[in-house]
Enzyme design. Structure first.
Site, mmCIF file in Angstrom:
data_model
loop_
_atom_site.group_PDB
_atom_site.id
_atom_site.type_symbol
_atom_site.label_atom_id
_atom_site.label_comp_id
_atom_site.label_asym_id
_atom_site.label_seq_id
_atom_site.Cartn_x
_atom_site.Cartn_y
_atom_site.Cartn_z
ATOM 1 C CG ASN A 114 13.992 -6.119 3.273
ATOM 2 O OD1 ASN A 114 12.776 -6.158 3.070
ATOM 3 N ND2 ASN A 114 14.872 -5.757 2.349
ATOM 4 N N GLY A 115 12.241 -9.055 4.043
ATOM 5 C CA GLY A 115 11.953 -10.163 3.129
ATOM 6 C C GLY A 115 10.784 -10.978 3.646
ATOM 7 C CE LYS A 124 3.221 8.783 -9.396
ATOM 8 N NZ LYS A 124 3.989 8.022 -10.362
ATOM 9 C CD GLU A 138 3.284 7.813 -13.738
ATOM 10 O OE1 GLU A 138 2.933 6.627 -13.702
ATOM 11 O OE2 GLU A 138 4.078 8.303 -12.923
ATOM 12 C CD1 TRP A 167 4.927 -1.006 3.261
ATOM 13 C CD2 TRP A 167 4.962 -3.165 2.683
ATOM 14 N NE1 TRP A 167 3.874 -1.236 2.421
ATOM 15 C CE2 TRP A 167 3.857 -2.545 2.049
ATOM 16 C CE3 TRP A 167 5.178 -4.527 2.475
ATOM 17 C CZ2 TRP A 167 2.990 -3.234 1.215
ATOM 18 C CZ3 TRP A 167 4.312 -5.220 1.646
ATOM 19 C CH2 TRP A 167 3.230 -4.573 1.022
ATOM 20 C CG HIS A 180 -15.483 0.708 -26.640
ATOM 21 N ND1 HIS A 180 -16.246 0.033 -27.561
ATOM 22 C CD2 HIS A 180 -14.669 1.530 -27.337
ATOM 23 C CE1 HIS A 180 -15.885 0.409 -28.785
ATOM 24 N NE2 HIS A 180 -14.934 1.323 -28.667
ATOM 25 C CE LYS A 185 11.090 5.793 -4.899
ATOM 26 N NZ LYS A 185 10.173 6.401 -5.888
ATOM 27 C CB CYS A 197 11.693 -4.060 6.207
ATOM 28 S SG CYS A 197 10.100 -4.869 6.321
ATOM 29 C CD GLU A 228 2.021 6.288 -6.297
ATOM 30 O OE1 GLU A 228 2.484 5.358 -5.635
ATOM 31 O OE2 GLU A 228 2.544 6.689 -7.351
ATOM 32 N NE ARG A 230 14.895 -1.250 1.905
ATOM 33 C CZ ARG A 230 15.548 -1.686 0.843
ATOM 34 N NH1 ARG A 230 16.275 -0.849 0.146
ATOM 35 N NH2 ARG A 230 15.490 -2.947 0.475
#
Ligand code: M6R
Length: 606
Positions: free
Chosen positions: A98-99, A482, A478, A74, A501, A601, A2, A485, A27
């Site tokens: 935040n936490g 990308k 990657e 968040w 496989h 982020k 946050c 998300e 955040r």
């Protein structure tokens, strides 16, 4: 996770709180809120959703305060509703956090037993209730704060207002960052330098366990034992221009375009074009190293995989790479002659930080490849190797990735020379190649129109496979990360050799298969995979270079031809097409590119 801001101002703080929250929205953006002291009493305004929802609330009901706090959330404990939005109030105390408070359930029960009631499902509300309980017991505000902090376990950065105190904000940090900003007759608290950047560039970083009381004139800082301490006030550059979108529609688009410059600045920090030497500052003795252990999360982990490929090939140095969340909990076999390298854009990712702390506790030398140079990781490790790509705001990491890979390329060359695997002439040749990367990345970004056309078609897909061999395998991971998300399309990255496989069963005429294959030593094998996929009706998007295009089996649905380059820098040059692909698919789908659902982020909680 946050973002928090606090201002003890001499004029109205409402607009400045909002300005800061917009900078902190990277955040988290599930809900937002502000509180301020109005006529000696604390009032708050909150809204579920992004900052613009809070702005609407404030337009209808402004907050005429000169002292205030703000939060963008968040969600961890309790869904993203107005009721769970910060600030939280208990009695005289209103705070932002935040936490994660790990013992919040016990504390809540303990406080309930004392007759306290709770209105939200958050862990945060218990901090407010605890401080208020201590105030009720007769302690002055700073002592009440300290008494409450002593009962918390978990991670926190907090900003606290107390009803009846119109020249005070208290703060504390443990496990989550908090800075104090020094203005002219005004003082600030914030999650990072960006938060207070528009108001001051004079900043002190609180240390683990610190708590603080700020008023118009000063900051009184105490360490975890309650001793008054001084923390260095530094001049920090957090230029507004660096966090503006300019003419771009999204930060991600801007940051993709920032890459040539970001890589150039980063490469320039580690190689000397005049002597042709690569040098990693910090005094690591690469010749004496037996092993390197890389830890990171998400895109940073993938950059680490590329680091492994580069260092093992060039420097013959054994490298292990692991996602930090696994590494930190599985009791890995660690040896002192191993260098631990964390990779992190933010320098605050909880798992990466914990993994580095674990390595340090076992006597290993620790280093970090990091963008935020004032971050917790940067302050705790032995050696800091910064990337110089500027602040990255888009949740999807782009320019940090190529800058991280640039560092590992220089590192591999430096280590190869130090370990006697290459001579000076070869070092100079490799450095020259690395210096060409920014220009070639710029050429690669010029493929934008071709990639956009592919993206329009891909936006209808339900699943997408990305395949690659050698250094193109991490890039396939990657590409898939990308795409999923920001566009919410299910995507998988695979080593192309693994196709038979399992994943080949997914191939049908509806599934685009992106094959990354420059004309390198792996090309023939990748071309065979392409044929196998096409024989089963798969729709291949072939990302290659001019020689690869000339040698490719006929039949790919689309060929995207990146510039020709040396294999050393191919991951850097091939990154832009996959980033642009994800970007334009998301744009085509109307998705929120810079703030995708459920993500933040910076993941500062486990
Ligand atoms: O700040 P960090 O580099 O430590 O963050 C690591 C990951 O959270 C990050 O790379 C994440 O995977 C990105 N959203 C990927 O685009």
């Amino acid at each position: 996770m946050c973002g928090i801001i606090g201002i003890v101002g001499t004029r109205s703080v409402q607009e400045r709180l909002i300005e800061s929250l917009k900078r902190l929205e990277y955040r988290g953006y599930d809900s937002a809120g502000v509180a301020g002291v109005v006529d000696g009493h604390v009032q708050r305004r909150r809204a579920a959703g992004k900052i613009r929802a809070l702005e609407e609330v404030l337009a209808a009901d402004p907050l005429s305060a000169t002292v205030g706090i703000g939060h963008t959330r968040w969600a961890t404990h309790g869904g993203p509703s107005t009721r769970n939005a910060h600030p939280h109030t208990a009695g005289r105390v209103t705070l932002v956090h935040n936490g994660i408070i790990e013992n919040y359930a016990e504390l809540r029960e303990m406080l309930k037993a004392k007759g306290r009631t709770f209105e939200s499902e958050t862990d945060t509300e218990v901090i407010a209730a605890l401080i208020d309980w201590e105030l009720e017991g007769g302690k002055p505000p700073v002592e009440a704060l300290k008494a409450a902090l002593d009962q918390l376990s978990g991670a926190y950065a907090i900003g606290v207002l107390v009803d009846g105190e119109d020249n005070l904000i208290m703060g504390a940090r443990k496990g989550s960052p908090l800075v104090v900003g020094y203005g002219e007759g005004e003082m600030f608290l914030g999650s990072d330098a960006l938060a207070v950047g528009p108001f001051t560039s004079r900043i002190a970083y609180l240390e683990e366990g610190d708590y603080v009381a700020i008023d118009h004139a000063e900051a009184r800082i105490f360490d975890a034992r309650g001793q008054a301490v001084r923390r260095e006030v530094r001049q920090v550059a957090a230029s507004a221009a660096l966090v503006e979108k300019g003419n771009y529609r999204h930060f991600m688009e801007k940051e993709i375009h920032d890459q040539p410059e970001g890589c150039q600045r980063t490469i320039a920090a580690y190689v000397d074009p005049l002597t042709g030497r690569a040098a990693m500052p910090g005094g690591v003795d690469f010749a004496a190293l037996e092993r390197i252990q890389i830890v990171g999360c998400g895109t940073a982990y993938i950059a680490g995989l590329l680091g492994k490929y580069l260092m093992e090939q060039l420097a013959d140095l054994p490298v292990d790479v692991e996602v930090a969340s696994e590494f930190r909990y599985r009791d890995p076999a660690l040896r002192p002659a191993t260098l631990a390298i964390g990779i992190s854009q933010s320098g605050e990712t909880a798992d990466t930080l914990a993994a580095l702390r674990l390595c340090k506790s076992r006597g290993m030398q620790t280093a970090v490849v990091v963008n935020a140079q004032e971050s917790t990781m940067a302050r705790e490790v032995d050696v800091v190797w910064p990337i110089h790509c500027g602040p990255e705001i888009g949740v999807a990491s782009t320019k940090a990735f190529t800058a991280q890979v640039s560092v590992f390329t220089a590192l591999a060359v430096a280590a190869a020379r130090a370990r006697g695997r290459i001579e000076a002439a070869e070092e100079q040749r490799l450095v020259k190649i690395l210096l060409e990367a920014p220009r070639l990345i710029a050429e690669s970004i010029n493929l934008e129109d071709a990639v956009r056309a592919v993206a329009i078609e891909m936006s209808k897909a339900r699943d997408v496979l990305f395949l690659g061999r050698g250094p193109m395998y991490p890039l396939a991971l990657e590409g898939a990360l990308k795409l999923k998300e920001i566009s919410y399309i299910h995507a998988e990255g695979y080593a192309a050799g693994e196709l038979k496989h399992g994943p080949i069963a997914l191939v049908d005429e509806l599934t685009p298969i992106v094959i990354l294959a420059p004309f390198d030593s792996y090309f023939e094998k990748s071309a065979s995979n392409m044929s196998e996929v096409m024989a089963r009706g798969g729709q291949v998007v072939f990302i290659t270079d001019p020689d690869g295009e000339a040698h490719a089996p006929a039949g790919a649905r689309v060929v995207v031809t990146a510039p020709r380059c040396d294999p050393l820098i191919a991951p850097l040059v091939m990154a832009a097409p996959i980033q642009l692909l994800a970007y334009y698919v998301a744009v085509q789908k109307g998705a929120d590119v810079d703030q995708p659902r459920n993500l933040a982020k910076s993941v500062t909680v486990e």
